[in-house]
Design a protein around this motif. Structure first.
Motif, PDB file in Angstrom:
ATOM      1  N   ARG A  67      12.653  -4.598  -0.480  1.00 31.89           N
ATOM      2  CA  ARG A  67      12.178  -6.400   0.046  1.00 31.89           C
ATOM      3  C   ARG A  67      10.650  -6.735   0.071  1.00 31.89           C
ATOM      4  O   ARG A  67      10.354  -5.683   0.048  1.00 31.89           O
ATOM      5  CB  ARG A  67      12.833  -6.911   1.160  1.00 31.89           C
ATOM      6  CG  ARG A  67      12.522  -5.624   2.545  1.00 31.89           C
ATOM      7  CD  ARG A  67      13.244  -5.526   3.850  1.00 31.89           C
ATOM      8  NE  ARG A  67      12.340  -4.673   4.678  1.00 31.89           N
ATOM      9  CZ  ARG A  67      10.770  -5.099   5.631  1.00 31.89           C
ATOM     10  NH1 ARG A  67      10.460  -6.591   5.534  1.00 31.89           N
ATOM     11  NH2 ARG A  67      10.585  -4.406   6.380  1.00 31.89           N
ATOM     12  N   GLU A  68      10.746  -8.626   0.165  1.00 26.01           N
ATOM     13  CA  GLU A  68       9.343  -9.264   0.523  1.00 26.01           C
ATOM     14  C   GLU A  68       9.124  -8.804   1.653  1.00 26.01           C
ATOM     15  O   GLU A  68      10.010  -8.717   2.785  1.00 26.01           O
ATOM     16  CB  GLU A  68       9.652 -10.652   0.290  1.00 26.01           C
ATOM     17  CG  GLU A  68       9.662 -10.581  -1.069  1.00 26.01           C
ATOM     18  CD  GLU A  68       9.696 -12.816  -1.561  1.00 26.01           C
ATOM     19  OE1 GLU A  68       9.676 -13.216  -0.528  1.00 26.01           O
ATOM     20  OE2 GLU A  68       9.090 -12.686  -2.160  1.00 26.01           O
ATOM     21  N   ALA A  69       7.712  -9.338   1.717  1.00 25.55           N
ATOM     22  CA  ALA A  69       7.323  -8.147   3.345  1.00 25.55           C
ATOM     23  C   ALA A  69       5.512  -8.860   3.497  1.00 25.55           C
ATOM     24  O   ALA A  69       5.189  -8.688   2.319  1.00 25.55           O
ATOM     25  CB  ALA A  69       7.534  -7.105   3.876  1.00 25.55           C
ATOM     26  N   VAL A  70       5.318  -9.037   4.438  1.00 25.75           N
ATOM     27  CA  VAL A  70       3.454  -9.200   4.544  1.00 25.75           C
ATOM     28  C   VAL A  70       3.198  -7.899   5.091  1.00 25.75           C
ATOM     29  O   VAL A  70       3.675  -7.568   6.169  1.00 25.75           O
ATOM     30  CB  VAL A  70       3.652 -10.475   6.304  1.00 25.75           C
ATOM     31  CG1 VAL A  70       2.374 -10.863   6.610  1.00 25.75           C
ATOM     32  CG2 VAL A  70       4.009 -11.835   5.805  1.00 25.75           C
ATOM     33  N   ILE A  71       2.637  -7.887   3.857  1.00 27.24           N
ATOM     34  CA  ILE A  71       1.688  -6.715   4.212  1.00 27.24           C
ATOM     35  C   ILE A  71      -0.196  -6.666   5.088  1.00 27.24           C
ATOM     36  O   ILE A  71      -0.916  -7.438   4.130  1.00 27.24           O
ATOM     37  CB  ILE A  71       1.459  -6.001   2.982  1.00 27.24           C
ATOM     38  CG1 ILE A  71       3.095  -5.539   2.536  1.00 27.24           C
ATOM     39  CG2 ILE A  71       0.454  -5.057   2.899  1.00 27.24           C
ATOM     40  CD1 ILE A  71       3.455  -4.546   2.997  1.00 27.24           C
ATOM     41  N   ARG A  72       0.091  -6.505   6.009  1.00 25.63           N
ATOM     42  CA  ARG A  72      -1.326  -6.808   6.160  1.00 25.63           C
ATOM     43  C   ARG A  72      -2.179  -5.535   6.712  1.00 25.63           C
ATOM     44  O   ARG A  72      -2.178  -4.338   6.809  1.00 25.63           O
ATOM     45  CB  ARG A  72      -1.301  -7.498   8.529  1.00 25.63           C
ATOM     46  CG  ARG A  72      -2.292  -7.419   9.059  1.00 25.63           C
ATOM     47  CD  ARG A  72      -2.570  -8.655   8.583  1.00 25.63           C
ATOM     48  NE  ARG A  72      -3.943  -9.344   9.067  1.00 25.63           N
ATOM     49  CZ  ARG A  72      -3.764  -9.978  10.706  1.00 25.63           C
ATOM     50  NH1 ARG A  72      -2.483 -10.257  11.092  1.00 25.63           N
ATOM     51  NH2 ARG A  72      -5.341 -10.198  11.156  1.00 25.63           N
ATOM     52  N   PRO A  73      -3.613  -5.716   6.386  1.00 24.25           N
ATOM     53  CA  PRO A  73      -4.522  -4.581   6.512  1.00 24.25           C
ATOM     54  C   PRO A  73      -5.277  -4.399   7.698  1.00 24.25           C
ATOM     55  O   PRO A  73      -5.192  -4.697   8.434  1.00 24.25           O
ATOM     56  CB  PRO A  73      -5.707  -5.383   5.643  1.00 24.25           C
ATOM     57  CG  PRO A  73      -5.183  -7.064   5.175  1.00 24.25           C
ATOM     58  CD  PRO A  73      -3.961  -7.003   5.680  1.00 24.25           C
ATOM     59  N   LEU A  74      -4.940  -3.237   7.604  1.00 22.79           N
ATOM     60  CA  LEU A  74      -4.863  -2.167   8.730  1.00 22.79           C
ATOM     61  C   LEU A  74      -6.759  -2.327   9.463  1.00 22.79           C
ATOM     62  O   LEU A  74      -7.091  -1.883  10.331  1.00 22.79           O
ATOM     63  CB  LEU A  74      -4.595  -1.202   8.849  1.00 22.79           C
ATOM     64  CG  LEU A  74      -3.317  -1.141   9.440  1.00 22.79           C
ATOM     65  CD1 LEU A  74      -2.673   0.279   8.701  1.00 22.79           C
ATOM     66  CD2 LEU A  74      -3.038  -1.552  10.386  1.00 22.79           C
ATOM     67  N   GLY A  75      -7.949  -2.410   8.778  1.00 27.03           N
ATOM     68  CA  GLY A  75      -9.072  -2.254   8.962  1.00 27.03           C
ATOM     69  C   GLY A  75      -9.780  -1.589   9.251  1.00 27.03           C
ATOM     70  O   GLY A  75      -9.841  -0.239   8.227  1.00 27.03           O
ATOM     71  N   PRO A  76     -10.969  -1.155  10.185  1.00 28.26           N
ATOM     72  CA  PRO A  76     -11.749   0.187  10.108  1.00 28.26           C
ATOM     73  C   PRO A  76     -11.304   0.981  10.281  1.00 28.26           C
ATOM     74  O   PRO A  76     -11.671   2.441   9.935  1.00 28.26           O
ATOM     75  CB  PRO A  76     -12.877  -0.260  11.167  1.00 28.26           C
ATOM     76  CG  PRO A  76     -12.183  -1.754  11.166  1.00 28.26           C
ATOM     77  CD  PRO A  76     -11.924  -2.886  10.821  1.00 28.26           C
TER      78      PRO A  76
END
Length: 306
Positions: free
Chosen positions: A125-134
């Motif tokens: 599926r399509e999904a919003v991928i969000r970086p998790l940072g430091p």
């Protein structure tokens, strides 16, 4: 729309609504470029589900027992008249295995191919991928996450990190962190208000063979501790309702709980903050971002107190 607005705000975006009589309504959703909509596969292994962006995926194949070989704890899978190195996903995640792998996801990075062995592919599926940072900067194979429809966080594999780990340690990239028998029965409660950190904490504890639960704030953690089933407490400092130092004070002044080792977990890593925690009664200190090795070392350091 309240649910949509809440999720967009969590992604640091905005929603604007403009309506004109007898013309209709225009809804605009703005999401920052740090959040990306991508095609993903949801992969299942043991008790865990993890996401994989489809960019590095060359193909997906079904495998039979004769397509899989194990040599000195390394796996090889047959593909196009060759044998590719294979990483069992359950070992990578450090979770108990479920059914035998039925599917191999072939990943390509440059001229290198690696097969990821999974029980099944839950969905595409399509999904919003969000970086998790430091916090996840040093994690060997996770750097981003997405949300499922039920609101649960699903971590996303970083294929480039998987390839790097395999190139650096080809004989051990698919081995989980060795479990220490002395901490395998230590029931741990981890208080943390960030859902992504709670998910990571549970993953690290499970991968080390440690029984663990999480609490969303100090108040919930204190209530759970009074059940008598936990031997170690790890707590964040900045939490709603009851912050970490309030929780530590409550534990140290409770006759039934005062002997429980308490490890502070905070992004404040200076010596001043470590000394303050020790003076307040903390048994150990864990600095964010943390690794699984750091979590285990912190637990091993306080276990003699049990």
């Amino acid at each position: 729309m309240d649910v949509v607005a809440s999720e967009v705000a969590r992604l640091r975006g905005s929603v604007t609504i403009q309506a004109e009589r007898e013309q209709g309504t225009e809804i605009r959703i703005h999401i920052p470029l740090t959040s990306m909509i991508e095609q993903i596969l949801l992969l299942r292994a043991g008790t865990e589900t993890i996401a994989l962006t489809q960019g590095p995926v060359e193909t997906v194949i079904n495998i039979n027992p004769e397509d899989l070989q194990e040599q000195e704890e390394r796996y090889l899978v047959a593909f196009e008249n060759d044998w590719l190195p294979a990483l069992p996903l359950h070992r990578l995640l450090g979770c108990p295995p479920g059914a035998d792998p039925q599917t191999a996801v072939i990943l390509r990075c440059g001229d290198t191919r690696v097969a990821l062995l999974v029980e099944k592919i839950e969905s595409q599926r399509e999904a919003v991928i969000r970086p998790l940072g430091p916090l996840f900067h040093n994690h060997p194979f996770i750097s981003s996450a997405t949300l499922r429809g039920d609101g649960n966080v699903v971590f996303a594999l970083d294929a480039s990190r998987l390839h790097a780990a395999w190139r650096e340690h080809p004989s051990g990239a698919d081995r989980p962190l060795e479990k220490r028998t002395e901490i395998s029965e230590a029931a741990v409660l981890w208080a943390e208000d960030s859902i992504s950190v709670r998910k990571l904490a549970h993953h690290f504890l499970e991968g080390a063979g440690v029984s663990g639960d999480t609490a969303v704030d100090g108040r919930e953690a204190l209530d759970r501790l009074r059940s008598g089933q936990y031997r170690v407490l790890i707590t964040d400092l900045e939490m709603p309702r009851m912050h970490g130092y309030e929780l530590l004070h409550a534990v140290r002044n409770d006759p039934q709980l005062k002997e429980i080792p308490v490890i502070i977990c905070s992004s404040r890593g200076s010596e001043k903050h470590r000394q303050l925690a020790q003076q307040s009664g903390a048994s150990g200190y864990l600095t964010k971002p943390f690794t699984q090795e750091a979590v285990i070392a912190a637990l091993e350091a306080v276990l003699p107190e049990l």
